[in-house]
Design a protein around this motif. Structure first.
Motif, PDB file in Angstrom:
ATOM      1  N   SER A   1       0.829  -1.192   0.000  1.00  0.00           N
ATOM      2  CA  SER A   1       0.000   0.000   0.000  1.00  0.00           C
ATOM      3  C   SER A   1       0.869   1.250   0.000  1.00  0.00           C
ATOM      4  O   SER A   1       1.881   1.320   0.689  1.00  0.00           O
ATOM      5  N   LEU A   2       0.442   2.240  -0.751  1.00  0.00           N
ATOM      6  CA  LEU A   2       1.167   3.507  -0.788  1.00  0.00           C
ATOM      7  C   LEU A   2       0.932   4.344   0.456  1.00  0.00           C
ATOM      8  O   LEU A   2       1.647   5.323   0.688  1.00  0.00           O
ATOM      9  N   ASP A   3      -0.052   3.972   1.274  1.00  0.00           N
ATOM     10  CA  ASP A   3      -0.367   4.752   2.467  1.00  0.00           C
ATOM     11  C   ASP A   3       0.838   4.922   3.382  1.00  0.00           C
ATOM     12  O   ASP A   3       0.978   5.949   4.036  1.00  0.00           O
ATOM     13  N   LYS A   4       1.705   3.940   3.419  1.00  0.00           N
ATOM     14  CA  LYS A   4       2.872   4.031   4.295  1.00  0.00           C
ATOM     15  C   LYS A   4       3.830   5.129   3.848  1.00  0.00           C
ATOM     16  O   LYS A   4       4.715   5.527   4.596  1.00  0.00           O
ATOM     17  N   TYR A   5       3.649   5.634   2.645  1.00  0.00           N
ATOM     18  CA  TYR A   5       4.520   6.682   2.124  1.00  0.00           C
ATOM     19  C   TYR A   5       3.924   8.080   2.286  1.00  0.00           C
ATOM     20  O   TYR A   5       4.485   9.054   1.801  1.00  0.00           O
ATOM     21  N   PHE A   6       2.784   8.187   2.967  1.00  0.00           N
ATOM     22  CA  PHE A   6       2.108   9.475   3.109  1.00  0.00           C
ATOM     23  C   PHE A   6       3.024  10.575   3.628  1.00  0.00           C
ATOM     24  O   PHE A   6       3.018  11.686   3.105  1.00  0.00           O
ATOM     25  N   ASP A   7       3.789  10.298   4.665  1.00  0.00           N
ATOM     26  CA  ASP A   7       4.628  11.341   5.262  1.00  0.00           C
ATOM     27  C   ASP A   7       5.672  11.844   4.272  1.00  0.00           C
ATOM     28  O   ASP A   7       5.785  13.048   4.052  1.00  0.00           O
ATOM     29  N   TRP A  58      -1.066  16.649   3.348  1.00  0.00           N
ATOM     30  CA  TRP A  58      -1.606  15.292   3.502  1.00  0.00           C
ATOM     31  C   TRP A  58      -2.860  15.124   2.646  1.00  0.00           C
ATOM     32  O   TRP A  58      -3.033  14.099   1.987  1.00  0.00           O
ATOM     33  N   LYS A  62      -3.526  12.537  -0.323  1.00  0.00           N
ATOM     34  CA  LYS A  62      -4.635  11.584  -0.227  1.00  0.00           C
ATOM     35  C   LYS A  62      -5.434  11.573  -1.533  1.00  0.00           C
ATOM     36  O   LYS A  62      -5.758  10.510  -2.055  1.00  0.00           O
TER      37      LYS A  62
END
Length: 76
Positions: A1-7, A58, A62
Protein backbone atom coordinates in the motif's frame (compact mmCIF):
# COMPACT_ATOMS: atom_id res chain seq x y z
CA UNK A 1 0.00 0.00 0.00
CA UNK A 2 1.17 3.51 -0.79
CA UNK A 3 -0.37 4.75 2.47
CA UNK A 4 2.87 4.03 4.29
CA UNK A 5 4.52 6.68 2.12
CA UNK A 6 2.11 9.47 3.11
CA UNK A 7 4.63 11.34 5.26
CA UNK A 8 7.44 11.37 2.72
CA UNK A 9 5.05 12.18 -0.13
CA UNK A 10 3.58 15.04 1.89
CA UNK A 11 7.08 16.41 2.45
CA UNK A 12 7.82 16.14 -1.27
CA UNK A 13 4.53 17.90 -2.07
CA UNK A 14 5.43 20.77 0.27
CA UNK A 15 8.86 21.10 -1.36
CA UNK A 16 7.19 21.12 -4.79
CA UNK A 17 4.71 23.76 -3.68
CA UNK A 18 7.51 25.93 -2.23
CA UNK A 19 9.54 25.64 -5.45
CA UNK A 20 6.50 26.67 -7.48
CA UNK A 21 5.90 29.69 -5.24
CA UNK A 22 9.56 30.77 -5.28
CA UNK A 23 9.63 30.45 -9.08
CA UNK A 24 6.60 32.74 -9.22
CA UNK A 25 8.33 35.40 -7.12
CA UNK A 26 6.88 34.61 -3.70
CA UNK A 27 8.98 35.06 -0.54
CA UNK A 28 8.70 34.06 3.08
CA UNK A 29 7.21 36.63 5.44
CA UNK A 30 5.73 36.28 8.91
CA UNK A 31 2.11 37.14 9.46
CA UNK A 32 -0.81 36.50 7.16
CA UNK A 33 -0.34 35.60 3.52
CA UNK A 34 -0.25 38.70 1.33
CA UNK A 35 -1.14 38.01 -2.31
CA UNK A 36 -0.32 41.54 -3.46
CA UNK A 37 3.23 41.38 -2.09
CA UNK A 38 3.59 37.64 -2.73
CA UNK A 39 4.47 36.94 0.91
CA UNK A 40 3.61 33.62 2.50
CA UNK A 41 4.44 32.41 6.02
CA UNK A 42 4.36 28.76 4.87
CA UNK A 43 7.49 29.00 2.73
CA UNK A 44 9.42 27.20 5.43
CA UNK A 45 10.70 23.64 5.91
CA UNK A 46 7.95 21.04 6.27
CA UNK A 47 9.00 20.17 9.82
CA UNK A 48 8.45 23.80 10.88
CA UNK A 49 4.89 23.98 9.54
CA UNK A 50 2.03 24.03 12.02
CA UNK A 51 -0.09 20.87 11.93
CA UNK A 52 -3.02 22.62 10.22
CA UNK A 53 -0.72 23.51 7.30
CA UNK A 54 0.82 20.03 7.15
CA UNK A 55 -2.69 18.62 6.84
CA UNK A 56 -3.08 20.48 3.52
CA UNK A 57 -0.14 18.51 2.09
CA UNK A 58 -1.61 15.29 3.50
CA UNK A 59 -4.97 16.04 1.88
CA UNK A 60 -3.31 16.73 -1.48
CA UNK A 61 -1.47 13.41 -1.31
CA UNK A 62 -4.64 11.58 -0.23
CA UNK A 63 -6.45 12.83 -3.35
CA UNK A 64 -3.54 11.82 -5.59
CA UNK A 65 -3.15 8.38 -4.00
CA UNK A 66 -6.91 7.75 -4.12
CA UNK A 67 -6.85 8.64 -7.81
CA UNK A 68 -3.97 6.22 -8.41
CA UNK A 69 -5.80 3.45 -6.58
CA UNK A 70 -9.13 4.05 -8.34
CA UNK A 71 -7.53 4.07 -11.75
CA UNK A 72 -5.32 1.06 -11.04
CA UNK A 73 -2.07 2.84 -11.93
CA UNK A 74 -0.41 0.87 -9.19
CA UNK A 75 -0.98 -2.55 -7.67
CA UNK A 76 -1.75 -1.81 -4.05
Amino acid sequence: SLDKYFDILSRIEHDRWCAEKYADGWTYAEGPKNNALKHNPCLIPYDDLPDNEKSKDWETMKVILDHIKQNKYAKL
